[in-house]
Design a protein around this motif. Structure first.
Motif, PDB file in Angstrom:
ATOM      1  N   GLY A 148     -10.427  27.176 -35.303  1.00 46.39           N
ATOM      2  CA  GLY A 148     -11.373  27.822 -34.403  1.00 46.39           C
ATOM      3  C   GLY A 148     -10.719  29.003 -33.712  1.00 46.39           C
ATOM      4  N   GLN A 149     -11.501  29.647 -32.866  1.00 45.13           N
ATOM      5  CA  GLN A 149     -11.018  30.851 -32.191  1.00 45.13           C
ATOM      6  C   GLN A 149     -10.208  30.535 -30.937  1.00 45.13           C
ATOM      7  OE1 GLN A 149     -13.979  29.578 -31.804  1.00 45.13           O
ATOM      8  NE2 GLN A 149     -14.411  29.682 -29.597  1.00 45.13           N
ATOM      9  N   GLY A 150     -10.282  29.316 -30.477  1.00 43.46           N
ATOM     10  CA  GLY A 150      -9.505  28.904 -29.315  1.00 43.46           C
ATOM     11  C   GLY A 150     -10.301  28.951 -28.029  1.00 43.46           C
ATOM     12  N   THR A 151      -9.913  28.090 -27.102  1.00 43.95           N
ATOM     13  CA  THR A 151     -10.507  28.082 -25.774  1.00 43.95           C
ATOM     14  C   THR A 151      -9.378  27.873 -24.760  1.00 43.95           C
ATOM     15  OG1 THR A 151     -12.248  27.096 -24.381  1.00 43.95           O
ATOM     16  CG2 THR A 151     -11.047  25.598 -25.827  1.00 43.95           C
ATOM     17  N   GLN A 152      -9.401  28.666 -23.705  1.00 46.24           N
ATOM     18  CA  GLN A 152      -8.305  28.657 -22.745  1.00 46.24           C
ATOM     19  C   GLN A 152      -8.467  27.520 -21.724  1.00 46.24           C
ATOM     20  OE1 GLN A 152      -5.498  30.635 -22.582  1.00 46.24           O
ATOM     21  NE2 GLN A 152      -4.833  29.400 -20.833  1.00 46.24           N
ATOM     22  N   VAL A 153      -7.369  26.824 -21.492  1.00 44.26           N
ATOM     23  CA  VAL A 153      -7.309  25.804 -20.441  1.00 44.26           C
ATOM     24  C   VAL A 153      -6.198  26.212 -19.480  1.00 44.26           C
ATOM     25  CG1 VAL A 153      -6.728  23.417 -19.914  1.00 44.26           C
ATOM     26  CG2 VAL A 153      -8.185  23.943 -21.878  1.00 44.26           C
ATOM     27  N   THR A 154      -6.554  26.328 -18.206  1.00 47.11           N
ATOM     28  CA  THR A 154      -5.593  26.707 -17.188  1.00 47.11           C
ATOM     29  C   THR A 154      -5.598  25.659 -16.091  1.00 47.11           C
ATOM     30  OG1 THR A 154      -5.970  29.057 -17.640  1.00 47.11           O
ATOM     31  CG2 THR A 154      -4.898  28.486 -15.550  1.00 47.11           C
ATOM     32  N   VAL A 155      -4.424  25.095 -15.820  1.00 45.42           N
ATOM     33  CA  VAL A 155      -4.290  24.052 -14.795  1.00 45.42           C
ATOM     34  C   VAL A 155      -3.387  24.583 -13.696  1.00 45.42           C
ATOM     35  CG1 VAL A 155      -3.682  21.666 -14.331  1.00 45.42           C
ATOM     36  CG2 VAL A 155      -4.508  22.322 -16.605  1.00 45.42           C
ATOM     37  N   SER A 156      -3.912  24.628 -12.501  1.00 52.40           N
ATOM     38  CA  SER A 156      -3.145  25.139 -11.367  1.00 52.40           C
ATOM     39  C   SER A 156      -2.605  23.978 -10.536  1.00 52.40           C
ATOM     40  CB  SER A 156      -4.007  26.056 -10.514  1.00 52.40           C
ATOM     41  OG  SER A 156      -5.148  25.364 -10.055  1.00 52.40           O
ATOM     42  N   SER A 157      -1.465  24.234  -9.927  1.00 53.02           N
ATOM     43  CA  SER A 157      -0.826  23.181  -9.111  1.00 53.02           C
ATOM     44  C   SER A 157      -1.324  23.199  -7.693  1.00 53.02           C
ATOM     45  CB  SER A 157       0.682  23.364  -9.148  1.00 53.02           C
ATOM     46  OG  SER A 157       1.019  24.642  -8.672  1.00 53.02           O
ATOM     47  N   LYS A 188     -21.153  16.352 -36.403  1.00 53.16           N
ATOM     48  CA  LYS A 188     -19.950  17.025 -36.928  1.00 53.16           C
ATOM     49  C   LYS A 188     -19.242  17.765 -35.798  1.00 53.16           C
ATOM     50  CE  LYS A 188     -21.409  17.541 -41.738  1.00 53.16           C
ATOM     51  NZ  LYS A 188     -21.542  18.451 -42.894  1.00 53.16           N
ATOM     52  N   THR A 189     -19.037  17.058 -34.718  1.00 51.56           N
ATOM     53  CA  THR A 189     -18.420  17.651 -33.542  1.00 51.56           C
ATOM     54  C   THR A 189     -17.205  16.847 -33.133  1.00 51.56           C
ATOM     55  OG1 THR A 189     -20.531  18.535 -32.791  1.00 51.56           O
ATOM     56  CG2 THR A 189     -18.804  18.325 -31.142  1.00 51.56           C
ATOM     57  N   LEU A 190     -16.183  17.561 -32.756  1.00 50.13           N
ATOM     58  CA  LEU A 190     -14.917  16.986 -32.309  1.00 50.13           C
ATOM     59  C   LEU A 190     -14.792  17.203 -30.824  1.00 50.13           C
ATOM     60  CD1 LEU A 190     -12.171  15.815 -33.447  1.00 50.13           C
ATOM     61  CD2 LEU A 190     -11.366  18.181 -33.390  1.00 50.13           C
ATOM     62  N   TYR A 191     -14.208  16.222 -30.136  1.00 52.40           N
ATOM     63  CA  TYR A 191     -14.037  16.330 -28.692  1.00 52.40           C
ATOM     64  C   TYR A 191     -12.578  16.070 -28.313  1.00 52.40           C
ATOM     65  CZ  TYR A 191     -19.101  15.720 -28.812  1.00 52.40           C
ATOM     66  OH  TYR A 191     -20.428  15.862 -29.082  1.00 52.40           O
ATOM     67  N   LEU A 192     -12.204  16.608 -27.170  1.00 49.12           N
ATOM     68  CA  LEU A 192     -10.927  16.268 -26.554  1.00 49.12           C
ATOM     69  C   LEU A 192     -11.175  16.089 -25.061  1.00 49.12           C
ATOM     70  CD1 LEU A 192      -7.879  15.833 -27.115  1.00 49.12           C
ATOM     71  CD2 LEU A 192      -7.536  18.192 -26.342  1.00 49.12           C
ATOM     72  N   GLN A 193     -11.132  14.853 -24.618  1.00 44.45           N
ATOM     73  CA  GLN A 193     -11.254  14.545 -23.196  1.00 44.45           C
ATOM     74  C   GLN A 193      -9.871  14.600 -22.581  1.00 44.45           C
ATOM     75  OE1 GLN A 193     -14.048  13.914 -21.234  1.00 44.45           O
ATOM     76  NE2 GLN A 193     -12.581  13.996 -19.544  1.00 44.45           N
ATOM     77  N   MET A 194      -9.703  15.456 -21.602  1.00 46.32           N
ATOM     78  CA  MET A 194      -8.395  15.650 -20.984  1.00 46.32           C
ATOM     79  C   MET A 194      -8.477  15.248 -19.523  1.00 46.32           C
ATOM     80  SD  MET A 194      -7.341  19.301 -22.688  1.00 46.32           S
ATOM     81  CE  MET A 194      -8.618  20.199 -21.823  1.00 46.32           C
ATOM     82  N   ASN A 195      -7.747  14.207 -19.175  1.00 43.26           N
ATOM     83  CA  ASN A 195      -7.700  13.710 -17.799  1.00 43.26           C
ATOM     84  C   ASN A 195      -6.304  13.882 -17.222  1.00 43.26           C
ATOM     85  OD1 ASN A 195     -10.394  12.813 -18.086  1.00 43.26           O
ATOM     86  ND2 ASN A 195      -9.717  10.824 -18.855  1.00 43.26           N
ATOM     87  N   SER A 196      -6.202  13.762 -15.931  1.00 48.25           N
ATOM     88  CA  SER A 196      -4.904  13.876 -15.238  1.00 48.25           C
ATOM     89  C   SER A 196      -4.151  15.111 -15.707  1.00 48.25           C
ATOM     90  CB  SER A 196      -4.071  12.619 -15.478  1.00 48.25           C
ATOM     91  OG  SER A 196      -4.743  11.470 -15.047  1.00 48.25           O
ATOM     92  N   LEU A 197      -4.837  16.219 -15.728  1.00 47.19           N
ATOM     93  CA  LEU A 197      -4.242  17.450 -16.245  1.00 47.19           C
ATOM     94  C   LEU A 197      -3.080  17.912 -15.369  1.00 47.19           C
ATOM     95  CD1 LEU A 197      -7.501  19.204 -17.376  1.00 47.19           C
ATOM     96  CD2 LEU A 197      -5.494  18.857 -18.821  1.00 47.19           C
ATOM     97  N   LYS A 198      -2.092  18.496 -16.041  1.00 47.34           N
ATOM     98  CA  LYS A 198      -0.892  18.992 -15.381  1.00 47.34           C
ATOM     99  C   LYS A 198      -0.776  20.494 -15.646  1.00 47.34           C
ATOM    100  CE  LYS A 198       1.481  14.651 -16.508  1.00 47.34           C
ATOM    101  NZ  LYS A 198       2.654  14.060 -17.195  1.00 47.34           N
TER     102      LYS A 198
END
Length: 126
Positions: free
Chosen positions: A117-126, A78-88
């Motif tokens: 959910g409570q959220g999780t932070q994603v930060t992508v730097s240039s 009962k788990t959901l995933y999000l694979q994030m590639n080539s992040l901008k």
């Protein structure tokens, strides 16, 4: 009581990858709809991707992430995933997992999701 717990956020450089997870408990998982949303500071919440938790696991994506992000699920866990590639850098946001109370039609992020959910932070730097 439904609980959605996200994990896997963090900081990464542009072009990098991250994998978010969302563990669901107390939720009627089968033949339902779950999704990922994000909200950047000063912007409206955006639907990122949704997945039907039933047999075919059909998915939908926002145009901004098509070809880069992949939503998937592990029904046994009962788990959901999000694979994030080539992040901008523009992917920087708080990412939320959400679950629908009852699916009556197609599974998309346009639906009114009941549980968050409570959220999780994603930060992508240039």
């Amino acid at each position: 009581q439904v609980q959605l717990v996200e994990s896997g956020g963090g900081s990464v450089q542009a072009g990098g990858s991250l994998r978010l997870s969302c563990a669901a408990s107390g939720y009627t998982y089968s033949s339902n709809c779950m999704g990922w949303f994000r909200q950047a500071p000063g912007k409206e919440r955006e639907g990122v991707a949704a997945i039907y938790t039933g047999g075919d696991g059909s998915t939908t994506y926002a145009d901004s992430v098509k070809g880069r992000f992949t939503i998937s699920r592990d029904s046994a866990r009962k788990t959901l995933y999000l694979q994030m590639n080539s992040l901008k850098p523009e992917d920087t946001a708080m990412y939320y997992c959400a679950a629908l109370g009852q699916l009556l039609g197609d599974c998309t992020t346009d639906l009114l999701f009941s549980f968050w959910g409570q959220g999780t932070q994603v930060t992508v730097s240039s």
